[in-house]
Scaffold this active site. Structure first.
Site, PDB file in Angstrom:
ATOM      1  NE  ARG A 161       0.184   1.463   3.362  1.00  0.00           N
ATOM      2  CZ  ARG A 161       1.143   2.328   3.583  1.00  0.00           C
ATOM      3  NH1 ARG A 161       2.392   1.893   3.752  1.00  0.00           N
ATOM      4  NH2 ARG A 161       0.923   3.602   3.647  1.00  0.00           N
ATOM      5  CG  ASP A 186      -3.109   8.111  -1.222  1.00  0.00           C
ATOM      6  OD1 ASP A 186      -2.898   8.552  -0.085  1.00  0.00           O
ATOM      7  OD2 ASP A 186      -2.853   6.948  -1.571  1.00  0.00           O
TER       8      ASP A 186
HETATM    9  O1  MRU Z   1      -4.523   3.153   2.336  1.00  0.00           O
HETATM   10  P1  MRU Z   1      -3.038   3.375   2.196  1.00  0.00           P
HETATM   11  O2  MRU Z   1      -2.252   2.815   3.322  1.00  0.00           O
HETATM   12  O3  MRU Z   1      -2.537   2.929   0.836  1.00  0.00           O
HETATM   13  O4  MRU Z   1      -2.882   4.951   2.247  1.00  0.00           O
HETATM   14  C1  MRU Z   1      -1.604   5.504   2.146  1.00  0.00           C
HETATM   15  C2  MRU Z   1      -1.566   6.962   2.358  1.00  0.00           C
HETATM   16  O5  MRU Z   1      -2.570   7.606   2.539  1.00  0.00           O
HETATM   17  C3  MRU Z   1      -0.213   7.605   2.262  1.00  0.00           C
HETATM   18  O6  MRU Z   1      -0.162   8.713   3.096  1.00  0.00           O
HETATM   19  C4  MRU Z   1       0.023   8.059   0.825  1.00  0.00           C
HETATM   20  O7  MRU Z   1      -0.187   6.988  -0.071  1.00  0.00           O
HETATM   21  C5  MRU Z   1       1.370   8.613   0.632  1.00  0.00           C
HETATM   22  S1  MRU Z   1       2.564   7.310   0.549  1.00  0.00           S
HETATM   23  C6  MRU Z   1       4.085   7.908   0.170  1.00  0.00           C
END
Ligand code: MRU
Length: 348
Positions: free
Chosen positions: A45, A236
């Protein structure tokens, strides 16, 4: 530690982030369907890491079809693309990486088998290598903005685990720590997946960076007491007006930071900018299953019949963002001008 994700002799190997910090287990994905499942189920993730995984999955998936004629290859490519595009909707790095792979495929779809395999594999590995470079550069740029003896609050995990390595927000923390500037990192636990408590704390402590885990509701308390100097988060998807989608809870932190006069920095590579999305209202927000909120470690934590919502991300309006740090520079308000200028810069 091995890299977050690696291509090893036609197997994609990734650390299973659901098992951390208790177990360091590596998943070995033998086809694109296994990678798609790993993304969907959060074994891997974090926006840049999802993009890298998808690019590798395309290259791996196509190996089985490279022996076909052009029509067969095209049909196989479309099917592989669609499975990966449906894994998670918010992180634009996924679609950015798939688009890069699609362009490479379009150029080489009628090439001999080995040339097609080689081109796709090299493109996926280039996406990974570029992300690592970008993280190092963002780390340097961001560390220059961190004051001496800083107490930094971060949310979710925007670290090496979420990228090819070093991290975005945690890249800034790491680079600042190397300069001796970091007194304490406060890691929001980040309900319900606990990326902060499980992953951010794990990564930072392995690097010897002092880390204090707090629950998501505690941030305002520590800000009000003057125990936090700045907030640094990843992203994201960043709309072209500077609105930022990031892990649920980020918006509340930005409001609190503004109330307490603290800088709120967003650190993300240009692969997280979305040129197609003018503002945050156009960003798709993933809704995950209710059970991820209603249950914890396999046990119900709410009475039978209670409903739950689980938006995995929220959108922080650009007016609450102090600066966006990317590998090409630091964007400041007005973001509509500064983000576009960085996208147009060398390397775009
Ligand atoms: O649901 P996730 O764990 O994939 O969410 C990740 C995030 O929100 C991070 O802060 C984002 O992807 C930045 S990662 C460098």
């Amino acid at each position: 530690m091995r890299p977050t994700i690696a291509w090893e002799e036609d197997v994609i190997v990734m650390i299973d982030q659901r098992r951390l910090p208790r177990e360091e287990i590596y998943l070995r994905c033998r086809d694109h369907l296994e990678v798609a499942a790993a993304i969907r189920d959060m074994a891997i993730r974090g926006a840049p890491a999802i993009g890298i995984a998808a690019a590798m999955a395309v290259a791996l998936g196509m190996k089985r079809h490279a022996g076909q004629d052009v029509g067969g290859r095209e049909r196989a490519y479309a099917a592989i693309h669609d499975v990966l595009a449906e894994t998670r909707p918010t992180a634009v790095n996924l679609f950015w990486a798939l688009e890069r792979m699609r362009r490479r495929f379009a150029e080489t779809r009628s090439a001999p088998k080995d040339a097609l395999d080689d081109t796709l594999r090299r493109e996926a590995l280039a996406i990974e290598a570029e992300d690592l470079d970008a993280c190092r550069r963002m780390g340097e740029l961001g560390a220059a903005l961190v004051p001496e003896r800083a107490r930094i609050l971060t949310h979710c995990n925007a670290g090496g685990l979420a990228t090819a390595g070093h991290g975005t927000a945690l890249g800034v923390v790491r680079s600042a720590a190397r300069l001796g500037k970091v007194r304490m990192v406060f890691a929001d636990e980040t309900r319900p997946f606990l990326q902060g408590a499980r992953l951010t704390a794990w990564e930072l402590l392995r690097d010897g960076i002092p880390t204090t885990v707090i629950t998501d509701g505690m941030a305002g308390h520590f800000m009000a007491r003057g125990e936090i100097d700045l907030v640094v988060v990843g992203a994201d998807r960043i709309a072209m007006n500077g609105d930022v989608a990031n892990k649920i809870g980020t918006y509340s932190l930005a409001v609190l930071a503004r109330e307490h006069g603290l800088p709120f920095f967003v650190v993300a590579p240009t692969s997280t900018f979305d040129p197609e999305t003018p503002n945050g209202s156009g960003i798709p927000i993933e809704e995950r299953p209710q059970d991820e909120v209603l249950r914890f470690a396999g046990t119900s934590i709410a009475p039978e019949g209670a409903l739950a919502r689980h938006p995995a991300f929220d959108v922080t309006p650009h007016r609450l963002v102090t600066a966006v740090i990317c590998e090409r520079g630091v964007a400041r308000p007005p973001f509509a001008a500064s983000l576009s200028a960085l996208l147009r810069k060398e390397g775009a």
